[in-house]
Design a protein around this motif. Structure first.
Motif, short mmCIF file in Angstrom:
data_model
loop_
_atom_site.label_atom_id
_atom_site.label_comp_id
_atom_site.label_asym_id
_atom_site.label_seq_id
_atom_site.Cartn_x
_atom_site.Cartn_y
_atom_site.Cartn_z
N VAL A 85 2.85 3.67 14.00
CA VAL A 85 3.71 2.83 13.19
C VAL A 85 3.32 3.04 11.77
CG1 VAL A 85 4.97 0.64 12.85
CG2 VAL A 85 4.34 1.35 15.20
N ASN A 86 4.07 3.45 10.77
CA ASN A 86 3.97 3.28 9.09
C ASN A 86 4.29 2.02 8.65
OD1 ASN A 86 3.38 3.79 6.68
ND2 ASN A 86 4.62 5.95 6.90
N MET A 87 3.25 1.20 8.62
CA MET A 87 3.78 -0.12 8.21
C MET A 87 4.11 -0.22 6.78
SD MET A 87 3.31 -2.22 10.48
CE MET A 87 3.42 -3.75 9.80
N ASP A 88 3.68 0.98 5.93
CA ASP A 88 3.85 0.83 4.30
C ASP A 88 5.07 1.45 4.31
OD1 ASP A 88 1.38 0.21 3.53
OD2 ASP A 88 0.61 2.19 3.39
N GLU A 89 5.78 2.35 4.84
CA GLU A 89 7.23 2.54 5.05
C GLU A 89 8.05 1.58 5.65
OE1 GLU A 89 9.83 6.23 6.91
OE2 GLU A 89 7.86 6.26 7.32
N GLY A 90 7.90 1.01 6.40
CA GLY A 90 8.66 -0.17 6.98
C GLY A 90 8.72 -1.29 5.67
N LEU A 91 7.54 -1.70 5.10
CA LEU A 91 7.66 -2.70 4.03
C LEU A 91 8.12 -2.11 2.76
CD1 LEU A 91 4.41 -4.43 4.81
CD2 LEU A 91 6.73 -5.18 5.37
N GLY A 92 8.42 -0.75 2.79
CA GLY A 92 8.98 -0.10 1.37
C GLY A 92 7.69 -0.07 0.28
N VAL A 93 6.55 0.03 0.68
CA VAL A 93 5.46 0.15 -0.21
C VAL A 93 4.99 1.37 -0.26
CG1 VAL A 93 3.25 -0.62 -0.67
CG2 VAL A 93 4.81 -2.01 0.52
N ALA A 94 4.78 1.94 -1.41
CA ALA A 94 4.12 3.33 -1.68
C ALA A 94 2.82 3.79 -1.13
CB ALA A 94 4.12 3.79 -3.18
N ARG A 95 2.64 4.49 -0.56
CA ARG A 95 1.39 5.14 0.10
C ARG A 95 0.21 4.89 -0.77
NH1 ARG A 95 -1.73 9.90 0.44
NH2 ARG A 95 -2.75 10.02 2.50
N VAL A 96 -0.92 4.37 -0.30
CA VAL A 96 -1.92 4.18 -1.15
C VAL A 96 -3.00 5.08 -0.74
CG1 VAL A 96 -3.90 2.35 -1.70
CG2 VAL A 96 -1.71 1.81 -1.35
N GLU A 97 -3.82 5.89 -1.87
CA GLU A 97 -4.73 6.74 -1.54
C GLU A 97 -6.09 6.34 -1.41
OE1 GLU A 97 -5.79 11.30 -3.30
OE2 GLU A 97 -5.12 9.68 -4.67
N GLY A 98 -6.56 6.59 -0.38
CA GLY A 98 -8.24 5.93 -0.29
C GLY A 98 -9.22 6.69 -1.15
#
Length: 402
Positions: A112-125
């Motif tokens: 499950v991609n939580m960032d995509e579900g919340l509309g948040v851009a992907r964070v690079e570690g």
């Protein structure tokens, strides 16, 4: 009698079984219980609808028959079918597949991609960013390959980092750029060899103002007194401790060289901080205003005749130790005004109205600042100077000879 005693034993043996048979009459089971115990043949011949729901087919549970009717029970011999699990669809009688509307979530294979579900851009570690920098050759730190082998080597050069302020200050910014190049280890060692290592400044502990009181430093009262002197504009410096036996000495002496308004103390006086503060306030609040009122001029210098001196009172043998021996007194012999007028502390003539008025005024006002005031007319020892001290008396008495 002998015949009766012989009949007792057979009669007793006959009565005991009769009594036991009579008492056991109530132990016969009721008819409903007897009717419930049926042979296994009858149970097996009954239709399944009469037996009830067992959660399975009765043909899967074979029974065995015994000769005794009271022990004939239906007993499973072997499990030929797997029993359903608790809360499973089979146990709960669900035959159709569960739809999504029933509340059961289906997890996708990729998670499950939580960032995509919340509309948040992907964070690079951090690890991913460093890996990308190393792969692209843009690492901000030195990258070493072959760690653990005999021939480790550096891969590429570290990128520059924006440090414009530091580059301008150090003068090391490259031409046409505002970036500071990170020096390598060899360059750093070469620079330290040529310029020498810089050592951080540490305050000297021999300064009594900086040394803690627990380590023999100046008490808080002495520090507070010196802060007040600075606010009054007093020019002074701390000098080493003065100690000459049990009677003479100053624990925290200062050398007084000037007062506010450019007034000089000639020569510099070695006294304690308390008499210095009282003397500075007397000059600022009494002497300077009085001289300006009578001579329209301020004070240029004050000539002192005695400050610290290890002696008795009036230097007389057998007398008590003087306050001068503690640095707690000061003697004034002459006052010089800024217009050049010098006023000696002595008995004036009849026509010296302004001088007599000035000396009388400042002498009278000095009792507000000192506990002992002596001068011309007090005795033969003080005919040519003012004596001021802060002698402590138990009754709080102030000795002011005006």
């Amino acid at each position: 009698m002998a015949f009766v005693s012989r009949l007792r034993r057979p009669l007793g043996l006959f009565l005991i079984p009769a009594m036991l048979a009579a008492c056991s009459g109530g132990m016969t089971p009721p008819d409903d219980i007897v009717g419930a115990i049926r042979p296994s043949e009858e149970v097996s011949q009954r239709p399944a609808a009469d037996i009830g729901d067992t959660g399975g087919d009765l043909t899967d549970y074979p029974v065995e028959t015994t000769a005794a009717a009271d022990t004939a029970m239906v007993t499973p011999l072997a499990e030929k079918k797997r029993l359903p699990m608790i809360d499973s669809d089979e146990a709960m009688g669900i035959t159709q597949p569960v739809q999504a509307s029933s509340g059961v979530l289906t997890v996708p294979e990729g998670g499950v991609n939580m960032d995509e579900g919340l509309g948040v851009a992907r964070v690079e570690g951090l690890a991913e960013a460093q890996a990308n920098e190393i792969a692209e050759g843009n690492a901000t730190q030195v990258v070493v390959d072959g760690i653990g082998s005999d021939t480790p080597q550096q891969i590429g050069q570290p990128a520059t980092i924006p440090m414009s302020d530091a580059g301008v200050e150090l003068g090391e910014a490259p031409d046409g750029g505002d970036y500071l190049q990170v020096p390598d280890k060899a360059t750093t060692r070469r620079r330290q060899t040529n310029e020498g290592e810089q050592v951080a400044f540490l305050p000297r502990l021999n300064n009594p103002m900086q040394m803690p009181e627990t380590m023999g430093g100046m008490p808080a009262s002495e520090k507070a007194c010196r802060q007040r002197l600075q606010k009054l504009g007093v020019k002074f410096r701390d000098v080493p401790r003065i100690s000459r036996g049990r009677s003479c000495g100053i624990a925290w002496p200062i050398e007084l060289s000037g007062l506010s308004g450019g007034i000089q103390i000639k020569p510099a006086a070695q006294v304690n901080c308390q008499i210095t503060e009282a003397f500075a306030r007397w000059v600022k609040n009494e002497l300077v205003p009085s001289s300006r009122t009578r001579y329209l001029s301020g004070v240029s210098a004050i000539h002192q005749m005695s400050s610290y001196s290890c002696r008795t009172m009036n230097s007389q043998r057998g007398a008590s130790i003087s306050e001068h021996a503690k640095g707690n007194a000061i003697d004034v012999g002459k006052i010089v005004l800024k217009n050049g007028k010098a006023i000696a502390i002595e008995k004036k003539g009849f026509f010296a109205f302004r001088e007599k008025g000035l000396l009388k005024s400042v002498r009278g006002d000095s009792c507000k600042y000192f506990s002992t005031v002596l001068g011309p007319g007090s005795d033969r020892f003080h005919k040519d100077h003012f004596h001021f001290d802060l002698r402590a008396r138990k009754s709080g008495y102030r000795h002011c000879s005006l």
